[in-house]
Design a protein around this motif. Structure first.
Motif, PDB file in Angstrom:
ATOM      1  N   THR A 215       0.832  -1.209   0.000  1.00 28.09           N
ATOM      2  CA  THR A 215       0.000   0.000   0.000  1.00 28.09           C
ATOM      3  C   THR A 215       0.860   1.250   0.000  1.00 28.09           C
ATOM      4  N   GLN A 216       1.962   1.220   0.741  1.00 24.82           N
ATOM      5  CA  GLN A 216       2.900   2.346   0.738  1.00 24.82           C
ATOM      6  C   GLN A 216       3.365   2.648  -0.679  1.00 24.82           C
ATOM      7  N   ARG A 217       3.734   1.623  -1.418  1.00 22.27           N
ATOM      8  CA  ARG A 217       4.224   1.814  -2.786  1.00 22.27           C
ATOM      9  C   ARG A 217       3.114   2.366  -3.694  1.00 22.27           C
ATOM     10  N   ILE A 218       1.887   1.894  -3.478  1.00 18.21           N
ATOM     11  CA  ILE A 218       0.758   2.374  -4.279  1.00 18.21           C
ATOM     12  C   ILE A 218       0.520   3.858  -4.014  1.00 18.21           C
ATOM     13  N   ILE A 219       0.574   4.253  -2.752  1.00 18.98           N
ATOM     14  CA  ILE A 219       0.372   5.658  -2.404  1.00 18.98           C
ATOM     15  C   ILE A 219       1.472   6.516  -3.012  1.00 18.98           C
ATOM     16  N   GLU A 220       2.705   6.056  -2.900  1.00 24.85           N
ATOM     17  CA  GLU A 220       3.820   6.825  -3.466  1.00 24.85           C
ATOM     18  C   GLU A 220       3.721   6.948  -4.981  1.00 24.85           C
ATOM     19  N   ALA A 225      -6.585   3.711  -8.063  1.00 26.84           N
ATOM     20  CA  ALA A 225      -7.384   2.546  -8.442  1.00 26.84           C
ATOM     21  C   ALA A 225      -6.960   1.290  -7.683  1.00 26.84           C
ATOM     22  N   LEU A 226      -5.744   1.261  -7.166  1.00 27.12           N
ATOM     23  CA  LEU A 226      -5.221   0.069  -6.498  1.00 27.12           C
ATOM     24  C   LEU A 226      -5.454   0.067  -4.992  1.00 27.12           C
ATOM     25  N   GLY A 228      -7.671  -0.863  -2.520  1.00 29.12           N
ATOM     26  CA  GLY A 228      -8.872  -1.658  -2.362  1.00 29.12           C
ATOM     27  C   GLY A 228      -9.365  -1.710  -0.926  1.00 29.12           C
ATOM     28  N   ARG A 229     -10.522  -2.336  -0.747  1.00 33.54           N
ATOM     29  CA  ARG A 229     -11.179  -2.434   0.561  1.00 33.54           C
ATOM     30  C   ARG A 229     -10.266  -3.034   1.611  1.00 33.54           C
ATOM     31  N   GLU A 230      -9.474  -4.024   1.224  1.00 34.65           N
ATOM     32  CA  GLU A 230      -8.633  -4.726   2.191  1.00 34.65           C
ATOM     33  C   GLU A 230      -7.420  -3.908   2.628  1.00 34.65           C
ATOM     34  N   ARG A 231      -7.128  -2.827   1.952  1.00 35.67           N
ATOM     35  CA  ARG A 231      -5.901  -2.080   2.224  1.00 35.67           C
ATOM     36  C   ARG A 231      -6.076  -0.939   3.223  1.00 35.67           C
ATOM     37  N   ALA A 232      -7.239  -0.309   3.276  1.00 35.09           N
ATOM     38  CA  ALA A 232      -7.395   0.871   4.128  1.00 35.09           C
ATOM     39  C   ALA A 232      -8.871   1.162   4.348  1.00 35.09           C
ATOM     40  N   CYS A 233      -9.243   1.468   5.592  1.00 33.63           N
ATOM     41  CA  CYS A 233     -10.644   1.812   5.865  1.00 33.63           C
ATOM     42  C   CYS A 233     -10.982   3.195   5.315  1.00 33.63           C
ATOM     43  N   GLY A 234      -9.984   4.054   5.167  1.00 33.01           N
ATOM     44  CA  GLY A 234     -10.196   5.381   4.596  1.00 33.01           C
ATOM     45  C   GLY A 234      -9.887   5.449   3.122  1.00 33.01           C
ATOM     46  N   ARG A 235     -10.017   4.294   2.447  1.00 36.68           N
ATOM     47  CA  ARG A 235      -9.603   4.184   1.041  1.00 36.68           C
ATOM     48  C   ARG A 235     -10.342   5.161   0.122  1.00 36.68           C
ATOM     49  N   VAL A 236     -11.623   5.443   0.413  1.00 38.22           N
ATOM     50  CA  VAL A 236     -12.407   6.297  -0.485  1.00 38.22           C
ATOM     51  C   VAL A 236     -11.817   7.699  -0.519  1.00 38.22           C
ATOM     52  N   ALA A 237     -11.552   8.260   0.655  1.00 40.39           N
ATOM     53  CA  ALA A 237     -10.948   9.591   0.699  1.00 40.39           C
ATOM     54  C   ALA A 237      -9.516   9.571   0.189  1.00 40.39           C
ATOM     55  N   MET A 238      -8.786   8.501   0.491  1.00 39.54           N
ATOM     56  CA  MET A 238      -7.411   8.356  -0.015  1.00 39.54           C
ATOM     57  C   MET A 238      -7.385   8.445  -1.538  1.00 39.54           C
ATOM     58  N   ARG A 239      -8.295   7.706  -2.164  1.00 38.97           N
ATOM     59  CA  ARG A 239      -8.322   7.688  -3.632  1.00 38.97           C
ATOM     60  C   ARG A 239      -8.522   9.093  -4.188  1.00 38.97           C
ATOM     61  N   GLY A 240      -9.431   9.840  -3.574  1.00 40.92           N
ATOM     62  CA  GLY A 240      -9.686  11.199  -4.052  1.00 40.92           C
ATOM     63  C   GLY A 240      -8.478  12.093  -3.923  1.00 40.92           C
TER      64      GLY A 240
END
Length: 288
Positions: A215-220, A225-226, A228-240
Motif C-alpha cells: 500500500t505504501q508503494r501504491i500511495i507513493e 485505483a489500487l 482496495g477495501r482490504e488495504r485501508a478503511c479510509g480508502r475512499v478519501a485516499m483515492r480522491g
C-alpha cells in the motif's frame, strides 16, 4: 449551526482528562520532533524510504486508532506542522463513516466540535461552498459516534493556533466525488487537508506488514485505483486525494509505517498504520 458536537471517544481512544491528554500528546509530539530533527533532509525526488522533511505539507494521511496503538504514527504526521502554527487557519478532515451507512459525504450541523482541550469552530464559509455539491449532505447521525475525525483533533489543537474545521464523514463515493470536494476546499497556504485512515485490518503480523508495504508503494505511485477495501478503511478519501495529487503534481513522503503488533506486542491479528505528507510546489519550484 448552533449545536456542539461533543466528544464520542474521549476516555476510550484517548484520555478524557485535559491534563492527561496534554501530557500524552506532548510526549508523542516530542518524540516525533526529536526524530525529525536528528535525521537528514530527504532528496528532492520521491523516495520509497521513510525520511523526514522540514517543509510543511499541504495534506497528510494519519491513522485514527486509540493513541496507545497509533498515537506515535499520528504524532509523526503532525510534528512537521509546527512551522505553520500561525499560518494554517482552516483544517479539512475526511474520515470514513464507521458506524453509519452513508451515500456520499456528510457534514455535521454543529457550530463546533468539542474535545477535552475545548471547542473548534466549524467553518461556515466552507459549509456554504459544499452545500452546492450534490455528493455532500448535512447528517449528524454520521458524526455522532464517529472516531475517525475526532481523534485527529487533539493533535491539531496542540500543533496549531486558532483554526476552523471542515469535518466530512465519508461513505460510498467515487474518486471524482472526493477530488471535487477537495478541489473546492483546497485554498492556499492557510488550508491543511487531513485524510484519516488506518491500513490493513486483523491480519497476522507478517502478512499485514507485506500488505501495508504494498500500500505504501501504491500511495507513493499515486495510483488510486489500487487502493482496495482490504488495504485501508479510509480508502475512499485516499483515492480522491491521490487522484488530485497526481493532477497537481504533488510530491509524497512516507513518514511512518507500522502496525499494532509493533506498539502493543500482540501480533496475531494486527491493524496497520501509516503516515504520509503531500507537498506542492510554489511558483519558484520550492516545496511548500
Amino acid at each position: 449551526m448552533n449545536s456542539l458536537r461533543q466528544s464520542a471517544v474521549a476516555g476510550t481512544f484517548y484520555p478524557a482528562d485535559p491534563a492527561a491528554l496534554s501530557s500524552m500528546v506532548e510526549t508523542l509530539l516530542g518524540v516525533a520532533r526529536a526524530e525529525r530533527s536528528s535525521l537528514p533532509s530527504p532528496p528532492d525526488v520521491t523516495s520509497p524510504d521513510i525520511t523526514p522533511n522540514a517543509a510543511v505539507p499541504k495534506a497528510i494521511i494519519a491513522p485514527h486508532a486509540g493513541y496507545a496503538y497509533s498515537g506515535i504514527v499520528a504524532a509523526r504526521a503532525y510534528a512537521s506542522l509546527a512551522a505553520a502554527r500561525d499560518r494554517i487557519k482552516r483544517v479539512v478532515i475526511l474520515g470514513p463513516a464507521h458506524h453509519y451507512p452513508l451515500k456520499g459525504l456528510a457534514l455535521s450541523s454543529a457550530a463546533a466540535f468539542v474535545t477535552p482541550f475545548g471547542q473548534i469552530p466549524c467553518d461556515a464559509k466552507s459549509t456554504e461552498i459544499l452545500s452546492k455539491l450534490p455528493q455532500v449532505q448535512e447528517l449528524d447521525a454520521a458524526h455522532s459516534l464517529e472516531h475517525s475525525i475526532e481523534v485527529q483533533l487533539p493533535f491539531l489543537q496542540k500543533v496549531l493556533d486558532k483554526f476552523t474545521l471542515v469535518a466530512l464523514a465519508v461513505g460510498d463515493a467515487t474518486t471524482d466525488d472526493i477530488s471535487e470536494v477537495l478541489a473546492a476546499l483546497w485554498g492556499g497556504r492557510e488550508t491543511l487537508i487531513v485524510i484519516s485512515s488506518d491500513l490493513s485490518h486483523h491480519l497476522p503480523y507478517t502478512e499485514a506488514k507485506n500488505m501495508d508495504t504494498q500500500t505504501q508503494r501504491i500511495i507513493e505511485a499515486m495510483d488510486p485505483a489500487l487502493i482496495g477495501r482490504e488495504r485501508a478503511c479510509g480508502r475512499v478519501a485516499m483515492r480522491g486525494l491521490l487522484g488530485l495529487a497526481r493532477v497537481r503534481r504533488m510530491r509524497i513522503e512516507t513518514v511512518d509505517l507500522c502496525n499494532s503488533g509493533d506498539t502493543s506486542g500482540d501480533k496475531d491479528a494486527v491493524v496497520g498504520y501509516g503516515a504520509w505528507h503531500f507537498y506542492e510546489e510554489d511558483t519558484n519550484g520550492a516545496k511548500t
